[in-house]
Design a protein around this motif. Structure first.
Motif, mmCIF file in Angstrom:
data_model
loop_
_atom_site.group_PDB
_atom_site.id
_atom_site.type_symbol
_atom_site.label_atom_id
_atom_site.label_comp_id
_atom_site.label_asym_id
_atom_site.label_seq_id
_atom_site.Cartn_x
_atom_site.Cartn_y
_atom_site.Cartn_z
ATOM 1 N N THR A 130 0.792 -1.246 0.000
ATOM 2 C CA THR A 130 0.000 0.000 0.000
ATOM 3 C C THR A 130 0.821 1.290 0.000
ATOM 4 O O THR A 130 2.002 1.296 0.358
ATOM 5 N N THR A 131 0.155 2.373 -0.383
ATOM 6 C CA THR A 131 0.761 3.709 -0.498
ATOM 7 C C THR A 131 1.558 4.078 0.754
ATOM 8 O O THR A 131 2.707 4.519 0.662
ATOM 9 N N THR A 132 0.935 3.887 1.920
ATOM 10 C CA THR A 132 1.587 4.285 3.166
ATOM 11 C C THR A 132 2.851 3.465 3.419
ATOM 12 O O THR A 132 3.885 4.013 3.815
ATOM 13 N N ASN A 180 -7.053 0.754 -5.171
ATOM 14 C CA ASN A 180 -7.242 1.969 -4.376
ATOM 15 C C ASN A 180 -8.499 2.723 -4.840
ATOM 16 O O ASN A 180 -9.215 3.312 -4.034
ATOM 17 N N ASP A 196 -5.818 8.392 -5.279
ATOM 18 C CA ASP A 196 -6.518 7.229 -5.839
ATOM 19 C C ASP A 196 -7.673 6.785 -4.937
ATOM 20 O O ASP A 196 -8.783 6.533 -5.407
ATOM 21 N N VAL A 197 -7.405 6.685 -3.639
ATOM 22 C CA VAL A 197 -8.457 6.262 -2.705
ATOM 23 C C VAL A 197 -9.562 7.315 -2.641
ATOM 24 O O VAL A 197 -10.756 6.991 -2.660
ATOM 25 N N GLU A 240 -8.448 19.127 -0.391
ATOM 26 C CA GLU A 240 -7.134 18.746 -0.943
ATOM 27 C C GLU A 240 -6.093 19.801 -0.607
ATOM 28 O O GLU A 240 -6.421 20.960 -0.371
ATOM 29 N N ASN A 286 -2.196 10.839 5.465
ATOM 30 C CA ASN A 286 -1.523 11.855 6.278
ATOM 31 C C ASN A 286 -2.122 11.797 7.689
ATOM 32 O O ASN A 286 -2.988 10.964 7.940
ATOM 33 N N ILE A 290 -10.551 5.839 5.687
ATOM 34 C CA ILE A 290 -10.281 4.681 4.823
ATOM 35 C C ILE A 290 -8.798 4.637 4.438
ATOM 36 O O ILE A 290 -8.336 3.763 3.709
ATOM 37 N N HIS A 325 -4.662 4.223 5.523
ATOM 38 C CA HIS A 325 -4.103 3.034 6.179
ATOM 39 C C HIS A 325 -4.075 3.120 7.715
ATOM 40 O O HIS A 325 -4.397 2.162 8.391
ATOM 41 N N ASN A 342 -13.438 0.372 5.741
ATOM 42 C CA ASN A 342 -13.944 -0.598 4.763
ATOM 43 C C ASN A 342 -13.562 -2.020 5.190
ATOM 44 O O ASN A 342 -14.262 -2.969 4.855
HETATM 45 P P1 NAI Z 1 -2.496 9.264 -2.676
HETATM 46 O O1 NAI Z 1 -1.179 9.833 -2.330
HETATM 47 O O2 NAI Z 1 -2.845 8.947 -4.088
HETATM 48 O O3 NAI Z 1 -3.668 10.233 -2.140
HETATM 49 C C1 NAI Z 1 -3.656 10.910 -0.928
HETATM 50 C C2 NAI Z 1 -4.156 12.338 -1.220
HETATM 51 O O4 NAI Z 1 -4.359 13.020 0.004
HETATM 52 C C3 NAI Z 1 -3.149 13.154 -2.044
HETATM 53 O O5 NAI Z 1 -3.751 13.663 -3.223
HETATM 54 C C4 NAI Z 1 -2.743 14.270 -1.090
HETATM 55 O O6 NAI Z 1 -2.473 15.493 -1.761
HETATM 56 C C5 NAI Z 1 -3.953 14.379 -0.179
HETATM 57 N N1 NAI Z 1 -3.672 14.994 1.120
HETATM 58 C C6 NAI Z 1 -2.560 14.895 1.891
HETATM 59 N N2 NAI Z 1 -2.683 15.640 3.002
HETATM 60 C C7 NAI Z 1 -3.918 16.209 2.948
HETATM 61 C C8 NAI Z 1 -4.629 17.090 3.805
HETATM 62 N N3 NAI Z 1 -4.083 17.558 4.932
HETATM 63 N N4 NAI Z 1 -5.878 17.464 3.442
HETATM 64 C C9 NAI Z 1 -6.439 17.033 2.278
HETATM 65 N N5 NAI Z 1 -5.787 16.200 1.419
HETATM 66 C C10 NAI Z 1 -4.552 15.795 1.754
HETATM 67 O O7 NAI Z 1 -2.665 7.965 -1.786
HETATM 68 P P2 NAI Z 1 -3.766 6.800 -1.976
HETATM 69 O O8 NAI Z 1 -3.197 5.727 -2.808
HETATM 70 O O9 NAI Z 1 -5.047 7.431 -2.334
HETATM 71 O O10 NAI Z 1 -3.815 6.209 -0.490
HETATM 72 C C11 NAI Z 1 -4.325 6.973 0.599
HETATM 73 C C12 NAI Z 1 -4.295 6.125 1.878
HETATM 74 O O11 NAI Z 1 -5.177 5.005 1.737
HETATM 75 C C13 NAI Z 1 -2.943 5.497 2.190
HETATM 76 O O12 NAI Z 1 -2.783 5.463 3.588
HETATM 77 C C14 NAI Z 1 -3.056 4.092 1.644
HETATM 78 O O13 NAI Z 1 -2.134 3.233 2.227
HETATM 79 C C15 NAI Z 1 -4.484 3.784 1.987
HETATM 80 N N6 NAI Z 1 -5.179 2.735 1.216
HETATM 81 C C16 NAI Z 1 -6.272 2.185 1.811
HETATM 82 C C17 NAI Z 1 -7.020 1.226 1.179
HETATM 83 C C18 NAI Z 1 -8.181 0.615 1.860
HETATM 84 O O14 NAI Z 1 -8.699 -0.398 1.376
HETATM 85 N N7 NAI Z 1 -8.673 1.150 2.946
HETATM 86 C C19 NAI Z 1 -6.676 0.766 -0.180
HETATM 87 C C20 NAI Z 1 -5.528 1.448 -0.747
HETATM 88 C C21 NAI Z 1 -4.824 2.395 -0.068
#
Ligand code: NAI
Length: 480
Positions: free
Chosen positions: A204-206, A238, A270-271, A290, A325, A346, A348, A394
């Motif tokens: 995962t991203t984190t 994601n 993506d999420v 954002e 974050n 949702i 990590h 989720n």
């Molecule tokens: P990503 O990096 O594509 O998206 C995160 C977004 O949050 C970025 O666009 C960023 O600019 C924004 N962001 C950061 N700080 C912010 C703030 N203070 N206010 C508003 N927006 C802010 O990462 P992705 O892939 O979307 O993953 C996000 C999280 O979800 C990670 O922790 C990842 O590990 C987790 N994840 C969870 C899944 C699940 O099934 N629950 C599945 C896949 C990933």
């Protein structure tokens, strides 16, 4: 222990129920099943001892049994205290043959509703494969297994585990006490283990973010493959995974009508993209927050309003964090929310929502509505509903992403494990992504099931756009 097989799961009697679900999932996971078939003869993972830390769900069961079918010896834990499906965990222990016995039965240490102490105890069960053998591969989701090894090596080199400082998060204190016990028994346990490990594949991203930080500080102890950034992982799991499982979690937790409500999605990566679509699909009026102008512009072009949390905190009905974050929704935000606003994460880790701050808010009381659903009432009498105590909802309130999308992610995982295990000399202490032709292969394995008919490039067309007829079809910098 049964038949020499160690495990810690809720109830082995759930195995039959789990096996039925696994059987149905296999049909929905064509990529993984094709990979099983492709490598059944050559057994590329023979000799691999894989320590896996990834949500112990039905889909993960199909991944585990694929790794075993390719010759691997596997031990497994969940990467979240609430994400285990107990019937899947039991079925993996018992194995497809119906007897908890190696090699078909797999040691699993996971149950839904672990304490943090349980969680790190489980993670520490990953390493010892018996007969003096230890793990030589890690399959990680979020980086906790990798963290334990790195911290173990660091403290063994220092000769002691430091005392926690007052502002260390509770969870880190548990990590320290887990490592302290380990160091008392064997002063070189993690150092010896790290020397054996050929690599880690991270889901995962984190977790990937942490790996790149380890490379930057020159602390990464073994090669790593970033599975998340295979296109067939992050642009599918994601996004489309969350599109499915976010509303699933909210519905199972609250059964509140989503249509017409105002929902805030924090983060439009993506999420966030999948999550926003998930709620819009139910008729919610979705607002995005954002920090990145590109993602903010994307959200606006998709037709979402983009605001700050402060603008909307008092009138929105549903708040979901997706940022990876921390401190996104703070206690003071929650205090200002509408009566019975729903708050969930949702991303990590649970620190996207300041749960510690909420618990410490003067006058706040907590009432469990049902497991993983809590009502927090403020001194003025209004309350909010928090899902999965701020952990990824989720998987805490529902069963995570469905099989078909996880087949894409886990086919990448399996290929990545084969890469690192069979080609140790080709990878240094760095983070790699799988080559594009393998990414395209994963996609290809999922087309038939959806009735997709690909157009075939002619030789002339291929030459005109400068690619091979068989792919890869895009340059590395292409973003999909
Ligand atoms: P990503 O990096 O594509 O998206 C995160 C977004 O949050 C970025 O666009 C960023 O600019 C924004 N962001 C950061 N700080 C912010 C703030 N203070 N206010 C508003 N927006 C802010 O990462 P992705 O892939 O979307 O993953 C996000 C999280 O979800 C990670 O922790 C990842 O590990 C987790 N994840 C969870 C899944 C699940 O099934 N629950 C599945 C896949 C990933």
């Amino acid at each position: 222990k049964v038949n020499g097989l160690e495990f810690a799961v809720k109830d082995l009697a759930l195995a039959e129920a789990g096996r039925h679900q696994i059987r149905l999932a296999e049909h929905e996971m064509p990529g993984l099943m094709a990979t099983r078939k492709e490598y059944a003869g050559s057994q590329p993972l023979k000799g691999a001892r894989i320590a896996g830390s990834l949500h112990m769900t039905v889909q993960t069961a199909v991944l585990i049994e694929t790794l075993v079918a390719l010759g691997a010896d596997v031990r497994w834990v969940s990467c979240n205290i609430f994400s285990t499906q107990d019937e899947a965990a039991a079925a993996v222990v018992v194995g497809p043959n119906g007897t908890p016995e190696k090699p078909a039965g797999v040691p699993v240490f996971a149950w839904k509703g672990e304490t943090l102490e349980d969680y790190w105890w489980c993670t520490d069960q990953l390493w010892d494969f018996g007969d003096g053998k230890v793990a030589n591969m890690i399959l990680d989701d979020g980086g906790d297994a990798t963290l334990l090894v790195h911290k173990g090596v660091e403290f063994e080199a220092a000769g002691a585990v430091p005392q926690p400082s007052a502002d260390d998060p509770e969870e880190f204190k548990v990590v320290l006490s887990t490592l302290r016990k380990s160091l008392e028994n064997d002063k070189q346990r993690f150092t010896k283990l790290a020397a054996e490990i050929k690599g880690v594949t991270e889901e995962t991203t984190t977790g990937v973010h942490k790996l790149y930080e380890l490379v930057k500080s020159e602390e990464l102890l073994f090669p790593a493959i970033n599975v998340n950034d295979s296109v067939t992982k992050s642009k599918f799991d994601n996004k489309y995974g969350c599109r499915h499982s976010l509303v699933d979690g909210i519905n199972r937790a609250t059964d509140v009508l989503i249509g017409g409500k105002v929902a805030v999605i924090c983060g439009f990566g993506d999420v966030g993209k999948g999550s926003a679509e998930s709620l819009r699909g139910q008729g919610a009026r979705v607002i995005v927050t954002e920090i990145d102008p590109i993602c903010a512009l994307q959200a606006a072009m998709e037709g979402y309003e983009v605001k700050t949390l402060e603008d909307v905190v008092e009138y929105a009905d549903i708040f979901i964090t997706t940022t990876g974050n921390y401190d996104i929704i703070k206690a003071e935000h929650m205090a200002k929310m509408k009566h019975q606003a729903i708050v969930g994460n949702i991303g990590h880790f649970d620190n996207e929502i300041d749960m510690a701050g909420l618990e410490k808010t003067p006058g706040v009381t907590k009432q469990e509505i049902k497991p993983q659903v809590h009502e927090y009432t403020f001194a003025d009498g209004h309350s909010i509903i928090v899902l999965s105590e701020g952990r990824l909802l989720n998987l805490g309130n529902a069963t995570g992403h469905p099989s078909f999308v996880m087949s894409n992610s886990f086919t990448n995982q399996t290929i990545a494990q084969i890469e690192l295990f069979t080609k140790p000399g080709e990878y240094g202490k760095d983070v790699y992504v799988l080559p594009k032709h393998l990414d395209e292969k994963v996609a290809r394995l999922h087309l038939d099931a959806l009735g997709v008919k690909l157009t075939k490039l002619t030789k002339e067309q291929a030459a005109y756009i400068g690619v091979d007829v068989e792919g890869p079809y895009k340059p590395e910098h292409y973003r999909y």
